[in-house]
Design an enzyme around this catalytic site. Structure first.
Site, short mmCIF file in Angstrom:
data_model
loop_
_atom_site.label_atom_id
_atom_site.label_comp_id
_atom_site.label_asym_id
_atom_site.label_seq_id
_atom_site.Cartn_x
_atom_site.Cartn_y
_atom_site.Cartn_z
N HIS A 22 0.83 -1.20 0.00
CA HIS A 22 0.00 0.00 0.00
C HIS A 22 0.87 1.26 0.00
O HIS A 22 0.52 2.26 -0.62
CB HIS A 22 -0.92 0.00 1.22
CG HIS A 22 -2.00 -1.03 1.16
ND1 HIS A 22 -3.31 -0.72 0.86
CD2 HIS A 22 -1.97 -2.37 1.33
CE1 HIS A 22 -4.04 -1.83 0.86
NE2 HIS A 22 -3.24 -2.85 1.15
N ASP A 119 -5.98 5.91 1.32
CA ASP A 119 -5.82 4.51 0.93
C ASP A 119 -7.18 3.81 0.92
O ASP A 119 -8.08 4.13 1.71
CB ASP A 119 -4.90 3.80 1.93
CG ASP A 119 -4.59 2.38 1.51
OD1 ASP A 119 -3.61 2.18 0.78
OD2 ASP A 119 -5.34 1.46 1.92
#
Length: 461
Positions: A22, A119
């Site tokens: 990520h 995110d």
């Protein structure tokens, strides 16, 4: 693609989540936006899970001092949701439970923010925060557009059916895709009757993401045209889905290449790595060892038998066995450490990539024209492997299943390694895809144009 104007094209805050998978695309997006005259504040949850994350953050801010860093101090996790023991999911939960502390930080930044990029795993927690501040919130989806179609539709699929009902289907029709997806491609936690962290995160964030201002995906038209088009056809209420990839590695990610690679012939080395979160069993590691030796190919293998690198301190000989370690040295290099993958994939000696098909790994192979031998381990990786197979970037042995489902025999591994390394067809197609990727991000390319439009939107806010 860069701006020569002294006027900043907006002020954007980026908030990544847990894990290198990520974090890496957030680094690359921040560097790209900054190079195009966007002011960037990069918000880092403190602390991190892994040593790799901590070290990479240090290198990132040292190499890009004009990017503003804000630390987001996390509260201790009082209760582990769904009794998960996965340290990365625990960390994500810790970030989510501390979300309300971020509001004053966002409101106090100067100049005022034009937007926030969050995110995908934090959408449910942070979109309400940005809505209260009247701030546009974009989501960076750190997988493929094809996976995004499942992410956005799974909660509607189970709203009318139980998971038991879903398990009765061999194929799933996903809104936004013409083809049906086999049940075997669906991440197994989504098919469990009990709640788990992965399913909870999937449902909550998939629901909330439709309230975002837009969804950014590290992909490009020529490899995912159908999924991108369907996601934007407005049949259902969705925010714009913007393909901005493939994102290039930052300069700080490039380092000194391994001297061993420099001594190998062009396109002769199979690079073997299963990402930052995959821990193989000792038995499978030893079968893989046998397969690599038997294949006759040169190889560079990153061995990992713990999820978190801080815990991964066991001696290589104990993991593989000293007798196999000696045999491996004849044709290969085995490393039990974090290496800079882009450095490896861009080296002319590398001719194949045995990969779990995490999306960062797929896009990096695309950028450097390296054929893939796909071996999905968990999560989104079978859906990503299906893209690799469809576009002709590599081979996928579906009978190997998910990582850990079966022990794949070394002889079969050897055969598949030889197929990829000896295939001129795969090599030529990988180079074609590399050129398509270059065109997408070049001046006038599809991804470049969409990013420019997005930045112009921020400038007006």
């Amino acid at each position: 693609m860069s701006s020569s104007s002294d006027q900043k094209l907006g002020h954007i805050a980026l908030l990544p989540s847990s894990g290198m998978g990520h974090l890496t695309p957030f680094f690359r997006l921040a560097a790209l936006l900054s190079s195009n005259n966007v002011k960037i504040t990069f918000i880092t949850p403190n602390s991190t899970v892994s040593m790799a994350e901590s070290q990479t953050l240090t290198h990132f801010f040292a190499s890009l001092p004009h990017i503003n860093q804000k630390q987001f101090h996390l509260l201790p996790l009082e209760k582990t949701p769904n009794n998960t023991k996965d340290p990365f999911y625990c960390h994500m939960d810790c970030i989510r439970q501390s979300a309300h502390f971020l509001s004053p930080t966002l409101a106090s930044l100067s100049p005022p923010l034009s937007a926030v990029i969050t995110d995908m795993s934090l959408a449910a927690a942070f979109i309400p925060i940005t809505q209260a501040l009247n701030l546009p919130n974009y989501v960076l989806f750190t997988s493929s557009a094809k996976m995004l179609t499942l992410f956005l539709s799974y909660h509607t699929m189970i709203s009318s059916k139980t998971v038991t009902d879903l398990n009765e289907f061999h194929m799933f029709k996903i809104p936004g895709l013409e083809e049906a997806i086999p049940r075997s491609w669906i991440p197994p936690p989504l098919l469990e009757n009990t709640n788990n962290s992965f399913k909870t995160y999937f449902v909550e964030n998939g629901k909330k993401m439709v309230e975002s201002s837009g969804i950014l995906v590290n992909t490009f038209d020529s490899i995912e045209q159908e999924a991108i088009r369907k996601l934007n056809d407005k049949v259902e209420r969705l925010p714009p889905v913007v393909a901005i990839g493939p994102l290039a590695a930052c300069e700080f990610e490039k380092g000194k290449l391994l001297a061993w690679l420099d001594g190998q012939p062009d396109r002769s080395v199979m690079y073997v790595s299963f990402g930052s979160r995959t821990a193989m069993s000792r038995e499978q590691i030893r079968e893989l060892s046998e397969g690599l030796v038997e294949s006759g190919a040169r190889f560079l293998w990153i061995v990992k038998d713990k999820k978190v690198d801080l815990e991964d301190g066991e001696d290589l000989n104990k993991v593989i066995g000293s007798w196999l370690t000696d045999r491996l040295k004849e044709k290969g290099l085995v490393v039990k450490a974090w290496l800079k993958q882009e450095d490896i994939l861009r080296h002319p000696a590398v001719g194949g990539f045995m990969s779990h098909c995490g999306w960062n790994s797929v896009t990096e192979a695309v950028r450097h024209g390296v054929p893939i031998l796909a071996w999905p381990q968990h999560g989104d990786q079978k859906i990503n492997a299906s893209i690799v197979e469809r576009i002709g970037l590599g081979n996928w042995v579906k009978s190997w299943g998910w990582g850990g489902e079966i022990i794949v025999d070394g002889t079969e591994i050897a055969e598949k390694v030889k197929e990829v390394m000896e295939s001129e067809v795969l090599r030529a197609q990988a180079m074609n895809i590399r050129e398509e990727a270059k065109r997408a991000v070049a001046v006038g390319g599809s991804s470049s144009n969409r990013l420019i439009e997005l930045m112009q939107t921020w400038k007006k806010l």
